[in-house]
Scaffold this motif. Structure first.
Motif, PDB file in Angstrom:
ATOM      1  N   TYR A 155      31.055  46.291  26.627  1.00 52.33           N
ATOM      2  CA  TYR A 155      31.810  47.282  27.391  1.00 52.33           C
ATOM      3  C   TYR A 155      32.188  46.680  28.739  1.00 52.33           C
ATOM      4  N   PRO A 156      33.353  47.079  29.275  1.00 51.64           N
ATOM      5  CA  PRO A 156      33.839  46.481  30.518  1.00 51.64           C
ATOM      6  C   PRO A 156      32.797  46.449  31.637  1.00 51.64           C
ATOM      7  N   ARG A 157      31.999  47.519  31.771  1.00 52.16           N
ATOM      8  CA  ARG A 157      31.076  47.584  32.919  1.00 52.16           C
ATOM      9  C   ARG A 157      30.014  46.487  32.873  1.00 52.16           C
ATOM     10  N   THR A 158      29.803  45.899  31.708  1.00 53.82           N
ATOM     11  CA  THR A 158      28.786  44.852  31.591  1.00 53.82           C
ATOM     12  C   THR A 158      29.354  43.467  31.915  1.00 53.82           C
ATOM     13  N   LEU A 159      30.651  43.397  32.201  1.00 54.87           N
ATOM     14  CA  LEU A 159      31.301  42.104  32.456  1.00 54.87           C
ATOM     15  C   LEU A 159      31.512  41.891  33.952  1.00 54.87           C
ATOM     16  N   SER A 160      31.598  40.632  34.343  1.00 56.41           N
ATOM     17  CA  SER A 160      31.941  40.313  35.727  1.00 56.41           C
ATOM     18  C   SER A 160      33.415  40.654  35.962  1.00 56.41           C
ATOM     19  N   GLY A 161      33.805  40.699  37.221  1.00 57.79           N
ATOM     20  CA  GLY A 161      35.202  40.973  37.550  1.00 57.79           C
ATOM     21  C   GLY A 161      36.146  39.951  36.926  1.00 57.79           C
ATOM     22  N   GLY A 162      35.740  38.690  36.960  1.00 61.96           N
ATOM     23  CA  GLY A 162      36.592  37.637  36.396  1.00 61.96           C
ATOM     24  C   GLY A 162      36.754  37.796  34.895  1.00 61.96           C
ATOM     25  N   GLN A 163      35.658  38.186  34.236  1.00 59.89           N
ATOM     26  CA  GLN A 163      35.733  38.419  32.791  1.00 59.89           C
ATOM     27  C   GLN A 163      36.604  39.637  32.488  1.00 59.89           C
ATOM     28  N   GLN A 164      36.437  40.702  33.278  1.00 51.77           N
ATOM     29  CA  GLN A 164      37.261  41.904  33.053  1.00 51.77           C
ATOM     30  C   GLN A 164      38.742  41.584  33.223  1.00 51.77           C
TER      31      GLN A 164
END
Ligand code: ADP
Ligand code: MG
Length: 262
Positions: A155-164
């Motif tokens: 899920y997006p919230r588990t990713l870093s900003g760069g990954q998102q």
């Protein structure tokens, strides 16, 4: 990658002629003129409030022009020409045009309740009517391209900003856009995450995607952009190759701006 139909505004991927936009009495765009060639990258620089985001939003018909003309891929944005007259497009036609333009924002804007894979296949399935298996196959290819194959079910919230942001780019590419617009795609990122997003954009540029990038990353602009445009007060004040704009700046306003950010 792009067909290049002929038209009266010339054979460019993007043409803006005298584009104007006001919000109430506030005239934000005062006649923007710009051309971008097929397969080229144009960077837009300029101070906050100069109208950069508004201009990108006009290109995608998220804002309606008050004057001038915009053409993307040989088609006027939002209007049909018939017997020398302009007619506003129907909503369905606007939606079709918008689907051909990918947009990546500073704030990622991923759907928080969907996994990475669901984020990417949503529009291809519901707007392009692609079957689910094909959409998934393409999404996995795109995730591999942006270096995130292992995050399909995250899920997006588990990713870093760069990954998102890399997911947001993959999501835009899933629609097979003719043009990619980036509005300060790295401005919200921690400095150590900026490089991974710029690397994906660099690769896209090398593959021949037509791109317009609003950015403060002058290194990227210098290295990747074919044309750099300096906007201020709702107009293009100066434009040229990176070499011309950075090393041989002509206007006082661009000099003052570059003096502050360099
Ligand atoms: P930039 O991206 O260069 O910082 P913007 O295009 O976001 O500039 O904004 C240019 C000006 O337009 C700003 O003064 C902003 O407040 C105004 N503006 C942008 N969007 C709206 C809106 N929806 N309603 C009213 N004013 C707006
Ligand atoms: Mg902006």
């Amino acid at each position: 990658m792009l067909s290049s139909p002929k038209s009266s505004l010339g054979n460019y991927a993007v043409v803006a002629r005298g584009v104007k936009k006001a919000f109430g009495h506030h005239q934000v765009l005062n006649g923007v003129d710009l051309t971008v060639d097929y397969g080229k990258v144009c960077c837009i620089l300029g101070p906050s409030g100069s109208g950069k985001s508004t201009f990108l939003r006009c290109m995608n018909h998220l804002e309606k022009l008050n004057g001038g003309l915009l053409q993307v891929g040989g088609e006027l944005v939002g209007y049909r020409q018939h017997a020398g007259k302009l007619y506003e497009m129907k909503k369905s036609e606007v939606a079709r045009q918008r689907a051909d333009i990918g947009m990546v924002f500073q704030s990622f804007n991923l759907f928080p309740h969907m996994t990475v894979l669901q984020n990417i296949i949503e529009a291809p399935i519901h707007v392009r009517m692609i079957n689910k298996a094909q959409a998934i196959e393409r999404a996995m290819d795109l995730l591999s391209k942006v270096g995130l194959s292992d995050k399909a079910n995250a899920y997006p919230r588990t990713l870093s900003g760069g990954q998102q942001q890399r997911v947001a780019i993959a999501r835009a590419l899933a629609m097979k856009p003719k043009l990619m617009l980036f509005d300060e795609p790295t401005s919200a990122l921690d400095p150590e995450l900026v490089g991974e997003v710029l690397q994906v954009m660099r690769q896209l540029a090398a593959e021949g995607m037509t791109m317009i990038v609003v950015t403060h990353e002058l290194g990227f602009a210098r290295e990747v952009c074919d044309k750099v445009v300096f906007m201020d007060g709702g107009v293009v004040v100066e434009e040229g190759s990176p070499q011309e704009l950075f090393n041989n700046t002509k206007t006082v306003r661009a000099k003052a701006f570059l003096g502050k950010v360099l």
